[in-house]
Design a protein around this motif. Structure first.
Motif, PDB file in Angstrom:
ATOM      1  N   GLY A 246       2.681  10.750  12.027  1.00  0.00           N
ATOM      2  CA  GLY A 246       2.363  10.450  10.634  1.00  0.00           C
ATOM      3  C   GLY A 246       1.216   9.471  10.509  1.00  0.00           C
ATOM      4  N   SER A 247       1.223   8.430  11.343  1.00  0.00           N
ATOM      5  CA  SER A 247       0.140   7.449  11.319  1.00  0.00           C
ATOM      6  C   SER A 247      -1.183   8.091  11.719  1.00  0.00           C
ATOM      7  CB  SER A 247       0.461   6.286  12.273  1.00  0.00           C
ATOM      8  OG  SER A 247       1.624   5.611  11.862  1.00  0.00           O
ATOM      9  N   HIS A 248      -1.115   8.988  12.690  1.00  0.00           N
ATOM     10  CA  HIS A 248      -2.323   9.664  13.163  1.00  0.00           C
ATOM     11  C   HIS A 248      -2.952  10.487  12.045  1.00  0.00           C
ATOM     12  CE1 HIS A 248      -4.773  11.235  16.534  1.00  0.00           C
ATOM     13  NE2 HIS A 248      -4.816  12.343  15.815  1.00  0.00           N
ATOM     14  N   MET A 249      -2.124  11.220  11.305  1.00  0.00           N
ATOM     15  CA  MET A 249      -2.646  12.037  10.212  1.00  0.00           C
ATOM     16  C   MET A 249      -3.232  11.174   9.090  1.00  0.00           C
ATOM     17  SD  MET A 249       0.022  15.263   9.957  1.00  0.00           S
ATOM     18  CE  MET A 249       1.525  14.280  10.002  1.00  0.00           C
ATOM     19  N   ALA A 250      -2.566  10.061   8.779  1.00  0.00           N
ATOM     20  CA  ALA A 250      -3.075   9.175   7.740  1.00  0.00           C
ATOM     21  C   ALA A 250      -4.406   8.554   8.149  1.00  0.00           C
ATOM     22  CB  ALA A 250      -2.047   8.073   7.461  1.00  0.00           C
ATOM     23  N   ASN A 251      -4.515   8.181   9.403  1.00  0.00           N
ATOM     24  CA  ASN A 251      -5.753   7.550   9.878  1.00  0.00           C
ATOM     25  C   ASN A 251      -6.907   8.541   9.932  1.00  0.00           C
ATOM     26  OD1 ASN A 251      -5.121   4.772  10.329  1.00  0.00           O
ATOM     27  ND2 ASN A 251      -3.847   5.398  12.061  1.00  0.00           N
ATOM     28  N   LEU A 252      -6.597   9.845  10.095  1.00  0.00           N
ATOM     29  CA  LEU A 252      -7.658  10.852  10.035  1.00  0.00           C
ATOM     30  C   LEU A 252      -8.304  10.914   8.661  1.00  0.00           C
ATOM     31  CD1 LEU A 252      -6.176  13.801  12.129  1.00  0.00           C
ATOM     32  CD2 LEU A 252      -8.321  12.593  12.575  1.00  0.00           C
TER      33      LEU A 252
END
Length: 350
Positions: A246-252
């Motif tokens: 989830g954090s990875h997608m938000a940071n993208l």
């Protein structure tokens, strides 16, 4: 130790044969008064049904005993035939031999990694570990899953190259101490528990820590509430794949270029970078007691020191060129595959 249902069937068959011999000898000795040698002879010819006659005419009680004894042995023989058929036609004998070979191979391992659970997270961890030259022993309950994955590698070389070799697997329950011991937990350097249920991961961490106090244990968790329990059970680190995803997608969305750079390091991009660590104790003796400027890693290899973890746990980002690494320090070096390989050759002890 071989843990397999069909192996237990072999033990049962042997037990039934021995039991049959004992019953026959006791019966012929007690009922007909034969000495042990004659009783053994009568037992063997009765069990084998070769048709030889009795040493002397049997009493009425003796005939009754022989009748029931023959019926009992018909059941034993039928059971034996079924087992032999299974081993001959279903390849169970080859499977047992393979399990024995793997068991003996694991006994020679030391400093290896034990991976509990071979789902999506487990397979990714196994891939990255093998790509980095680690020896991995997988513990998985689903035999068919491992069989399908191994069959997918059937065309690959099963030699000494760890990148192409088969998946070394123990079929069993990782929460069982005997299975962990079979995987060589006492000699392992690390254990990754990636089972679907957090409770099982807690139990594995607790058992593994008791069996090897120095083991580096990495545990998967689905819920935040499980993190403290896993740490208390003995895990050194806890990873939450859903939270990371989830954090990875938000940071993208908010910092895409940073994430793309991190993807290069993690190998998620085709043009991947490599982040390597080198402890002071692993450094070549002629490179020790030199400052970062004197090490001159960038001009010699093209790789860059991006950080340094001091022995007390302090992290220095882009450490000063005048800093002299000491015992317990760890250098964090970033570069391409070729640059890191050059760095390894020039700075790491062989």
């Amino acid at each position: 130790m071989l843990k397999h249902a069909n192996f237990n069937r072999i033990i049962l068959a042997v037990f039934l044969i021995v039991l049959s011999l004992v019953i026959g000898m006791v019966g012929f000795t007690t009922i007909e008064g034969y000495d042990p040698g004659d009783a053994f002879y009568m037992t063997v010819i009765t069990v084998s049904s070769v048709g030889f006659g009795a040493l002397h005419p049997l009493s009425e009680v003796g005939r009754t005993f022989v009748s029931y004894f023959i019926l009992f042995n018909l059941v034993v023989v039928a059971y034996l035939v079924s087992i032999l058929s299974t081993f001959i036609f279903d390849g169970e004998l080859r499977k047992l031999f393979k399990m024995y070979r793997v068991d003996q191979e694991i006994k020679r391992f030391s400093g290896h990694v034990i991976l509990c659970g071979f789902g999506r997270n487990g397979r990714k961890a196994h891939h990255d570990l093998v790509q980095n030259g680690a020896r991995v022993v997988v513990i998985e309950q689903d035999e068919q899953l491992v069989k399908n994955l191994n069959e997918g590698r059937a065309g690959e070389d099963e030699g000494e190259n760890p990148r192409n070799g088969r998946i070394i697997t123990i079929i069993g329950d990782a929460t069982n101490d005997s299975v962990l011991q079979q995987a060589g937990v006492a000699r392992a350097s690390a254990l990754i528990t990636a089972l679907p249920k957090d409770a099982d991961n807690v139990f594995v961490a607790l058992s593994a820590r008791a069996l090897n106090p120095h083991l580096n244990i990495i545990a998967r968790a689905s819920y935040k509430t499980s993190e403290s329990k896993l740490i208390s059970a003995g895990a050194n680190s806890v990873v939450m794949p859903d939270e990371i995803g989830g954090s990875h997608m938000a940071n993208l969305v908010v910092r895409p270029e940073v994430i793309r750079f991190l993807d290069l390091i993690s190998g998620l991009s085709a043009d991947k970078l490599r982040l390597e660590e080198l402890s002071y104790g692993q450094m070549r003796h002629d490179r020790q007691r030199q400052s970062i400027r004197e090490l001159d890693i960038r001009s010699r290899t093209g790789a860059t020191i991006i950080g340094l973890r001091q022995h007390d746990g302090t992290l220095l980002v882009s450490p000063s060129a005048d800093y002299v690494p000491a015992t317990g320090d760890v250098l964090l070096v970033l570069g391409s595959e070729a640059q890191i390989e050059s760095f390894e050759v020039q700075y790491r002890q062989l």
